[in-house]
Scaffold this motif. Structure first.
Motif, PDB file in Angstrom:
ATOM      1  N   UNK A 178     -12.876  36.065  40.965  1.00 34.84           N
ATOM      2  CA  UNK A 178     -12.329  37.198  40.223  1.00 34.84           C
ATOM      3  C   UNK A 178     -11.519  36.767  39.012  1.00 34.84           C
ATOM      4  N   UNK A 179     -11.252  35.457  38.918  1.00 43.88           N
ATOM      5  CA  UNK A 179     -10.407  34.922  37.837  1.00 43.88           C
ATOM      6  C   UNK A 179      -9.095  35.702  37.770  1.00 43.88           C
ATOM      7  N   UNK A 180      -8.521  35.901  38.951  1.00 40.65           N
ATOM      8  CA  UNK A 180      -7.305  36.690  39.095  1.00 40.65           C
ATOM      9  C   UNK A 180      -6.306  35.915  39.947  1.00 40.65           C
ATOM     10  N   UNK A 181      -5.027  35.926  39.584  1.00 36.88           N
ATOM     11  CA  UNK A 181      -4.040  35.237  40.421  1.00 36.88           C
ATOM     12  C   UNK A 181      -3.763  36.020  41.700  1.00 36.88           C
ATOM     13  N   UNK A 182      -3.274  35.320  42.702  1.00 35.88           N
ATOM     14  CA  UNK A 182      -2.845  35.942  43.949  1.00 35.88           C
ATOM     15  C   UNK A 182      -1.339  35.710  44.065  1.00 35.88           C
ATOM     16  N   UNK A 183      -0.597  36.789  44.243  1.00 38.32           N
ATOM     17  CA  UNK A 183       0.849  36.720  44.384  1.00 38.32           C
ATOM     18  C   UNK A 183       1.183  36.633  45.865  1.00 38.32           C
ATOM     19  N   UNK A 184       1.964  35.629  46.236  1.00 39.51           N
ATOM     20  CA  UNK A 184       2.314  35.421  47.636  1.00 39.51           C
ATOM     21  C   UNK A 184       3.771  35.791  47.871  1.00 39.51           C
ATOM     22  N   UNK A 218      -7.360  26.544  38.407  1.00 40.43           N
ATOM     23  CA  UNK A 218      -6.983  25.530  37.432  1.00 40.43           C
ATOM     24  C   UNK A 218      -7.359  25.969  36.025  1.00 40.43           C
ATOM     25  N   UNK A 219      -8.500  26.615  35.876  1.00 48.13           N
ATOM     26  CA  UNK A 219      -8.920  27.119  34.558  1.00 48.13           C
ATOM     27  C   UNK A 219      -7.911  28.112  33.999  1.00 48.13           C
ATOM     28  N   UNK A 220      -7.427  29.016  34.841  1.00 51.82           N
ATOM     29  CA  UNK A 220      -6.457  30.008  34.386  1.00 51.82           C
ATOM     30  C   UNK A 220      -5.151  29.322  33.986  1.00 51.82           C
ATOM     31  N   UNK A 221      -4.709  28.369  34.788  1.00 50.77           N
ATOM     32  CA  UNK A 221      -3.481  27.642  34.475  1.00 50.77           C
ATOM     33  C   UNK A 221      -3.619  26.905  33.148  1.00 50.77           C
ATOM     34  N   UNK A 222      -4.737  26.219  32.954  1.00 52.89           N
ATOM     35  CA  UNK A 222      -4.956  25.488  31.708  1.00 52.89           C
ATOM     36  C   UNK A 222      -4.978  26.422  30.503  1.00 52.89           C
ATOM     37  N   UNK A 223      -5.575  27.602  30.657  1.00 56.42           N
ATOM     38  CA  UNK A 223      -5.614  28.541  29.528  1.00 56.42           C
ATOM     39  C   UNK A 223      -4.216  29.049  29.184  1.00 56.42           C
ATOM     40  N   UNK A 264      -2.385  25.498  27.599  1.00 55.72           N
ATOM     41  CA  UNK A 264      -3.130  24.550  26.782  1.00 55.72           C
ATOM     42  C   UNK A 264      -2.466  24.139  25.474  1.00 55.72           C
ATOM     43  N   UNK A 265      -1.744  25.004  24.819  1.00 52.37           N
ATOM     44  CA  UNK A 265      -1.184  24.614  23.530  1.00 52.37           C
ATOM     45  C   UNK A 265       0.341  24.699  23.481  1.00 52.37           C
ATOM     46  N   UNK A 266       0.982  24.580  24.624  1.00 46.50           N
ATOM     47  CA  UNK A 266       2.443  24.635  24.658  1.00 46.50           C
ATOM     48  C   UNK A 266       3.053  23.456  23.898  1.00 46.50           C
ATOM     49  N   UNK A 267       2.545  22.242  24.120  1.00 49.33           N
ATOM     50  CA  UNK A 267       3.090  21.066  23.434  1.00 49.33           C
ATOM     51  C   UNK A 267       2.956  21.197  21.918  1.00 49.33           C
ATOM     52  N   UNK A 268       1.812  21.677  21.454  1.00 49.12           N
ATOM     53  CA  UNK A 268       1.611  21.874  20.018  1.00 49.12           C
ATOM     54  C   UNK A 268       2.621  22.873  19.463  1.00 49.12           C
TER      55      UNK A 268
END
Length: 87
Positions: free
Chosen positions: A24-30, A43-48, A51-55
């Motif tokens: 679902x490309x959706x986070x799950x809140x626990x 991991x894909x969602x986290x990377x997106x 991805x450009x925070x350092x820049x």
């Protein structure tokens, strides 16, 4: 649809949670004892999200070093809140 689960589901229903975050490309809140404890995402969602925070931090450092203008946190957040309409 927002997925909110007890943290025990992470142990007891891991494959189900894994399927939700990957398919679902959706986070799950626990939750733990009725309160938010953590968020599980692919991991894909986290990377997106990161991805450009350092820049952006490098750009902010460069901008700060080339200007004497400094803003208080109230000025920054009031401007952001007005842009996203948070009161």
């Amino acid at each position: 649809m927002l997925q909110i689960r007890p943290v025990s589901d992470l142990r007891n229903k891991f494959s189900e949670i894994e399927n939700i975050v990957s398919t679902n490309k959706s986070p799950v809140f626990l939750t733990k004892n009725g309160y938010g404890a953590m968020v599980v995402m692919s991991l894909d969602m986290y990377e997106s999200l990161t991805e450009n925070i350092e820049e952006r931090l490098d750009e902010a450092d460069l901008q700060a070093s080339s200007s004497n203008i400094r803003l208080s946190h109230e000025e920054v957040f009031s401007d952001l809140h007005s842009k996203i309409r948070v009161k």
